[in-house]
Motif scaffolding. Structure first.
Motif, mmCIF file in Angstrom:
data_model
loop_
_atom_site.group_PDB
_atom_site.id
_atom_site.type_symbol
_atom_site.label_atom_id
_atom_site.label_comp_id
_atom_site.label_asym_id
_atom_site.label_seq_id
_atom_site.Cartn_x
_atom_site.Cartn_y
_atom_site.Cartn_z
ATOM 1 N N ARG A 1 0.849 -1.198 0.000
ATOM 2 C CA ARG A 1 0.000 0.000 0.000
ATOM 3 C C ARG A 1 0.878 1.239 0.000
ATOM 4 N NH1 ARG A 1 -5.273 -1.471 1.409
ATOM 5 N NH2 ARG A 1 -5.453 -3.545 2.368
ATOM 6 N N TRP A 2 0.323 2.342 -0.509
ATOM 7 C CA TRP A 2 1.032 3.621 -0.522
ATOM 8 C C TRP A 2 0.018 4.751 -0.516
ATOM 9 C CZ3 TRP A 2 0.890 0.065 -4.411
ATOM 10 C CH2 TRP A 2 0.215 0.430 -5.595
ATOM 11 N N LYS A 3 0.502 5.956 -0.251
ATOM 12 C CA LYS A 3 -0.365 7.131 -0.238
ATOM 13 C C LYS A 3 -0.676 7.568 -1.664
ATOM 14 C CE LYS A 3 1.296 9.003 4.158
ATOM 15 N NZ LYS A 3 1.931 10.184 4.807
ATOM 16 N N ARG A 4 -1.912 7.998 -1.865
ATOM 17 C CA ARG A 4 -2.265 8.540 -3.171
ATOM 18 C C ARG A 4 -1.514 9.841 -3.418
ATOM 19 N NH1 ARG A 4 -6.525 6.701 -6.037
ATOM 20 N NH2 ARG A 4 -7.834 5.088 -5.098
ATOM 21 N N ASN A 5 -1.152 10.085 -4.654
ATOM 22 C CA ASN A 5 -0.433 11.301 -4.994
ATOM 23 C C ASN A 5 -1.317 12.529 -4.794
ATOM 24 O OD1 ASN A 5 1.577 9.483 -6.056
ATOM 25 N ND2 ASN A 5 2.319 11.225 -7.263
ATOM 26 N N PRO A 6 -0.722 13.659 -4.422
ATOM 27 C CA PRO A 6 -1.524 14.870 -4.211
ATOM 28 C C PRO A 6 -2.016 15.494 -5.506
ATOM 29 C CG PRO A 6 0.807 15.350 -3.893
ATOM 30 C CD PRO A 6 0.702 13.860 -4.072
ATOM 31 N N GLU A 7 -1.406 15.181 -6.661
ATOM 32 C CA GLU A 7 -1.831 15.788 -7.918
ATOM 33 C C GLU A 7 -3.218 15.271 -8.313
ATOM 34 O OE1 GLU A 7 2.629 15.366 -7.818
ATOM 35 O OE2 GLU A 7 0.928 14.004 -7.589
ATOM 36 N N LYS A 8 -4.062 16.165 -8.808
ATOM 37 C CA LYS A 8 -5.421 15.800 -9.180
ATOM 38 C C LYS A 8 -5.485 15.061 -10.521
ATOM 39 C CE LYS A 8 -7.485 19.650 -6.643
ATOM 40 N NZ LYS A 8 -8.347 20.853 -6.728
ATOM 41 N N ASP A 9 -4.425 15.191 -11.342
ATOM 42 C CA ASP A 9 -4.488 14.578 -12.673
ATOM 43 C C ASP A 9 -3.784 13.228 -12.736
ATOM 44 O OD1 ASP A 9 -1.952 15.580 -12.337
ATOM 45 O OD2 ASP A 9 -1.715 16.188 -14.418
ATOM 46 N N VAL A 10 -3.413 12.648 -11.582
ATOM 47 C CA VAL A 10 -2.798 11.317 -11.588
ATOM 48 C C VAL A 10 -3.884 10.294 -11.909
ATOM 49 C CG1 VAL A 10 -1.739 9.551 -10.148
ATOM 50 C CG2 VAL A 10 -0.914 11.893 -10.037
ATOM 51 N N GLN A 11 -3.617 9.460 -12.939
ATOM 52 C CA GLN A 11 -4.629 8.490 -13.333
ATOM 53 C C GLN A 11 -4.307 7.061 -12.906
ATOM 54 O OE1 GLN A 11 -5.062 7.823 -17.520
ATOM 55 N NE2 GLN A 11 -2.900 8.216 -17.988
ATOM 56 N N GLY A 12 -3.058 6.761 -12.491
ATOM 57 C CA GLY A 12 -2.764 5.401 -12.063
ATOM 58 C C GLY A 12 -1.318 5.202 -11.657
ATOM 59 N N TYR A 13 -0.970 3.897 -11.378
ATOM 60 C CA TYR A 13 0.351 3.556 -10.849
ATOM 61 C C TYR A 13 0.834 2.257 -11.489
ATOM 62 C CZ TYR A 13 -1.182 6.795 -7.201
ATOM 63 O OH TYR A 13 -1.662 7.886 -6.530
ATOM 64 N N TYR A 14 2.181 2.080 -11.506
ATOM 65 C CA TYR A 14 2.832 0.840 -11.917
ATOM 66 C C TYR A 14 3.757 0.410 -10.804
ATOM 67 C CZ TYR A 14 1.118 1.701 -16.653
ATOM 68 O OH TYR A 14 0.321 1.914 -17.746
ATOM 69 N N VAL A 15 3.876 -0.938 -10.585
ATOM 70 C CA VAL A 15 4.705 -1.491 -9.511
ATOM 71 C C VAL A 15 5.841 -2.297 -10.134
ATOM 72 C CG1 VAL A 15 4.736 -2.959 -7.444
ATOM 73 C CG2 VAL A 15 2.698 -1.588 -7.973
ATOM 74 N N TYR A 16 7.065 -2.141 -9.558
ATOM 75 C CA TYR A 16 8.275 -2.826 -10.041
ATOM 76 C C TYR A 16 8.847 -3.651 -8.903
ATOM 77 C CZ TYR A 16 8.004 0.274 -14.079
ATOM 78 O OH TYR A 16 7.591 0.926 -15.223
ATOM 79 N N PHE A 17 9.578 -4.743 -9.293
ATOM 80 C CA PHE A 17 10.033 -5.748 -8.328
ATOM 81 C C PHE A 17 11.493 -6.107 -8.593
ATOM 82 C CE2 PHE A 17 10.999 -10.273 -7.971
ATOM 83 C CZ PHE A 17 10.765 -10.539 -6.635
ATOM 84 N N ALA A 18 12.220 -6.466 -7.480
ATOM 85 C CA ALA A 18 13.590 -6.983 -7.601
ATOM 86 C C ALA A 18 13.897 -7.816 -6.369
ATOM 87 C CB ALA A 18 14.591 -5.852 -7.754
ATOM 88 N N ASN A 19 14.840 -8.778 -6.530
ATOM 89 C CA ASN A 19 15.285 -9.586 -5.387
ATOM 90 C C ASN A 19 16.434 -8.941 -4.642
ATOM 91 O OD1 ASN A 19 13.625 -11.989 -5.230
ATOM 92 N ND2 ASN A 19 14.459 -12.558 -7.225
ATOM 93 N N ASP A 20 17.039 -7.915 -5.264
ATOM 94 C CA ASP A 20 18.163 -7.219 -4.637
ATOM 95 C C ASP A 20 18.016 -5.736 -4.962
ATOM 96 O OD1 ASP A 20 21.052 -6.037 -4.596
ATOM 97 O OD2 ASP A 20 21.209 -7.945 -3.529
ATOM 98 N N PRO A 21 18.254 -4.849 -4.006
ATOM 99 C CA PRO A 21 18.060 -3.423 -4.285
ATOM 100 C C PRO A 21 19.018 -2.876 -5.338
ATOM 101 C CG PRO A 21 19.082 -3.739 -2.133
ATOM 102 C CD PRO A 21 18.659 -5.084 -2.602
ATOM 103 N N ASP A 22 20.138 -3.587 -5.590
ATOM 104 C CA ASP A 22 21.088 -3.113 -6.595
ATOM 105 C C ASP A 22 20.796 -3.663 -7.983
ATOM 106 O OD1 ASP A 22 22.440 -1.682 -4.630
ATOM 107 O OD2 ASP A 22 23.684 -3.415 -4.091
#
Length: 695
Positions: free
Chosen positions: A428-449
């Motif tokens: 979960r995350w906070k919704r963006n404050p901008e009124k024109d945001v229409q959506g989000y994409y999520v990215y994944f990794a097994n290592d932060p590098d």
């Protein structure tokens, strides 16, 4: 509705409301008749004379009672609610004069005669007949004309048979008057009562102060007419430009005619604004006396006409959040003060002013540096004059070219639930404050590098995402990042990395309490930490005798190894145990129990208070003492020191009797000190010294 009908209905309403109000108000508070009278009754006392004036509420009753006349009785009030009986003041019923015997020295007496005897009533207002013989409200119109004539002329009231004067009344008395029609037996009549006090003349009220409201070349005046309906029948309005000389504005008197509203009003039309005048109210009492208000009220016309509306010609986007507005003002009135510029996100919303003070009257452009980059921008220009009147332009809309990406999403949180051999990750995350945001994409990794891969096939419109991970992995954590996209397809930068720990199914090892020290009413614990490397929290529990376990405190710091409990109760044992919880929420077993018990304090605060005296006849030192220590078995220890020598235990005696005889081996100076020793081990400190010299 024509003018005649309107005037007729207005005056009928006025007479009806006035009589009903007066009939209710004039009824005495305590009489033999509890119901309010249906005859309106007024009184006025002055110079040992009382004048009474009355009128039935209903017009048909007035005409009926006028045929039979009225009787008047008077009774002196002895005490509250008691009088000495009524005395008849009229030997014959009071009736109207005959048409042949009518005196007509004034217009009021002429109108009174017409109201009573003339077949066709000739009263007129502005050229319109108030009523004629064909009007169904003829009786009501006759009653209204008769009543107004009686108010304005005592002679008209007397000739109508509606007035009576009682003279030579002693001062300082209270009288109850009653008036009733002399109707034949079997016909329904009524009786009106009034209580009169002759201590002083009837107070002369003043009309109320006017309340003024400034309009365009007009002053609106109001006053609380309903509150004064019993005191004043007609009104005039007067105006002064210099505060000394007043002119009357009303050619005909004003009658308060609508009891449904509490105020009467009058409008004064002026030739110019901002010229001050003083206004005052003049009111006529039921006995024809005119009284002027004590305090005048200031009033003047005010400019309420707004300037011409501006014409907003152009709204141009200059890049970023800058918008240039251009307008024209035609004509530009001489009292034009300037312009406001307002902005709103919708046509029906509130337009926010963009400047603290108005733009000058010469301004025709304005640049908005803070336009709404995330939504719609509607603009209006308001022309404002020196009086504060405003008029807006037609709104215009401008769409901005959006090249600004959203900010990175924030507030990422993650939780993993187990389902068999798989883990279900909820992000979960906070919704963006901008009124024109229409959506989000999520990215994944097994290592932060490592490079992050997109795990969402489609754009998310909500701020929550669920993913499935394997629990059989050498990596203890998985990592996620989120990107926001607005309606112009601008992508935000990556959010901060969220690390989510894979589920742990092994409970952590319990810690061990290694030391427990008790001092007074405190217990200090020391422990050996859990060897598990994923411990998130230590939890200390305490259990008093015959009570359930209670968590004392949770420790987040991994380096804390000690805790002091200051809540021990003397003599009551208390058990302690520790457990740990890991980052996955798994809880260890509790450590072996350690028990602490607070013992009573060793030294008591009270001490014995000794005295020592030499008894010459007995050749002995008599030691006596007082002691107010706590109850319980104890003994008194007596210590003695000779000259400057040390103290030695002399005797250990029972608390009673509170004395002891000491026979030293040789004369000299001796000092004695005492203390109490209890059976439970508690004792007092040494008492103060008691010195004595033996011979």
């Amino acid at each position: 509705m024509n003018t005649r009908t309107y005037l007729r209905l207005t005056l009928l309403l006025a007479i009806s409301c006035l009589l009903v109000t007066l009939a209710s108000a004039q009824a005495p508070k305590r009489t033999s008749r509890p119901q309010p009278a249906t005859i309106g009754l007024w009184h006025h006392y002055r110079n040992d004379s009382l004048r009474l004036l009355w009128m039935p509420v209903q017009a048909d009753k007035w005409l009926q009672f006028s045929q039979y006349g009225y009787h008047i009785g008077r009774a002196e009030v002895i005490t509250a609610g008691k009088h000495n009986g009524f005395v008849m003041l009229t030997t014959q019923p009071l009736k109207p004069n005959t048409a042949e015997g009518w005196e007509i020295p004034t217009p009021e007496t002429q109108m009174a005669k017409q109201a009573l005897y003339q077949k066709q009533l000739s009263a007129r207002v502005d050229g319109s007949s108030l009523a004629d013989s064909r009007d169904p409200d003829q009786q009501n119109m006759r009653q209204m004309v008769a009543m107004l004539s009686a108010f304005k002329s005592p002679l008209a009231a007397r000739q109508l048979g509606l007035s009576f004067t009682d003279t030579r009344l002693p001062k300082g008395k209270r009288y109850l008057y009653r008036i009733w029609p002399n109707v034949p037996r079997g016909q329904k009549g009524d009786t009106a009562y009034v209580l009169v006090n002759t201590v002083g003349p009837t107070p002369a009220k003043k009309p109320p102060m006017l309340t003024t409201r400034s309009l365009e070349k007009t002053v609106m005046m109001t006053w609380p007419a309903r509150r004064y309906a019993n005191d004043f029948m007609l009104y005039h309005i007067e105006r002064s430009a210099n505060g000394t000389t007043y002119e009357r504005l009303t050619k005909t008197p004003i009658m308060y005619s609508n009891q449904r509203v509490s105020e009467a009003f009058y409008k004064d039309s002026l030739g110019t604004n901002y010229r001050p005048y003083l206004y005052r109210l003049v009111g006529m009492t039921p006995f024809g006396e005119w009284h002027t208000a004590s305090v005048p009220t200031l009033g003047m016309g005010r400019d309420l006409t707004p300037p011409a509306p501006p014409v907003l010609e152009k709204a141009r986007h200059l890049g970023g959040r800058k918008v240039l507005l251009t307008w024209k003002q035609d004509p530009a009135e001489g009292d034009l003060r300037g312009f406001w510029v307002g902005r709103s996100s919708s046509l029906t919303g509130q337009f926010k002013r963009l400047t603290v003070v108005p733009l000058p009257a010469t301004a025709r452009t304005f640049t908005d540096f803070q336009s709404n980059a995330d939504g719609a921008n509607h603009y209006m220009v308001f022309a404002v004059d020196t009086a504060g009147n405003e008029r807006p332009s037609i709104p215009v809309y401008i769409a901005l070219a959006d090249t600004i990406p959203p900010v990175p999403p924030t507030g990422l949180t993650g939780r993993v639930d187990t389902l068999g051999k798989k883990g279900i990750v909820t992000i979960r995350w906070k919704r963006n404050p901008e009124k024109d945001v229409q959506g989000y994409y999520v990215y994944f990794a097994n290592d932060p590098d490592h490079e992050f891969s997109q795990v969402t096939r489609n754009m998310l419109t909500d701020s929550v995402f669920r993913d499935t991970i394997s629990l059989r992995s050498l990596t203890k954590k998985v990592f996620y990042r989120v990107v926001a996209m607005d309606k112009s397809f601008n992508h935000s930068p990556f959010s901060a990395i969220l690390d989510v720990k894979r589920p742990d199914i092994i409970r952590p090892v319990a810690p061990l309490i290694t030391e427990l020290t008790v001092a007074d009413n405190t217990a200090t614990l020391r422990w050996q930490p859990s060897p598990s490397n994923d411990v998130a929290e230590y939890r200390l529990y305490r259990r008093e005798q015959d009570k359930p376990w209670v968590m004392v405190r949770a420790f987040r710091a991994a380096d804390q190894r000690t805790y002091t409990d200051r809540q021990l109760t003397t003599g009551i044992p208390c058990d302690y145990a520790l457990e740990v919880a890991d980052e996955s929420g798994l809880v260890s077993d509790r450590s072996p129990i350690r028990t602490a018990k607070a013992l009573p304090a060793t030294y008591l605060t009270e001490t014995p208070q000794p005295t020592a005296t030499w008894q010459d006849d007995r050749q002995e030192n008599q030691i006596a003492w007082t002691f107010s220590g706590p109850p319980g078995p104890y003994r008194i220890a007596i210590y003695r020191a000779d000259d400057k020598g040390p103290l030695h235990l002399l005797a250990l005696v029972a608390p009673e009797p509170r004395s002891y005889a000491d026979r030293p081996a040789r004369p000299g100076r001796y000092a004695y000190q005492l203390k109490a020793i209890y059976a439970n081990g508690q004792q007092t400190k040494l008492s103060p010294r008691a010195d004595v010299k033996t011979r």
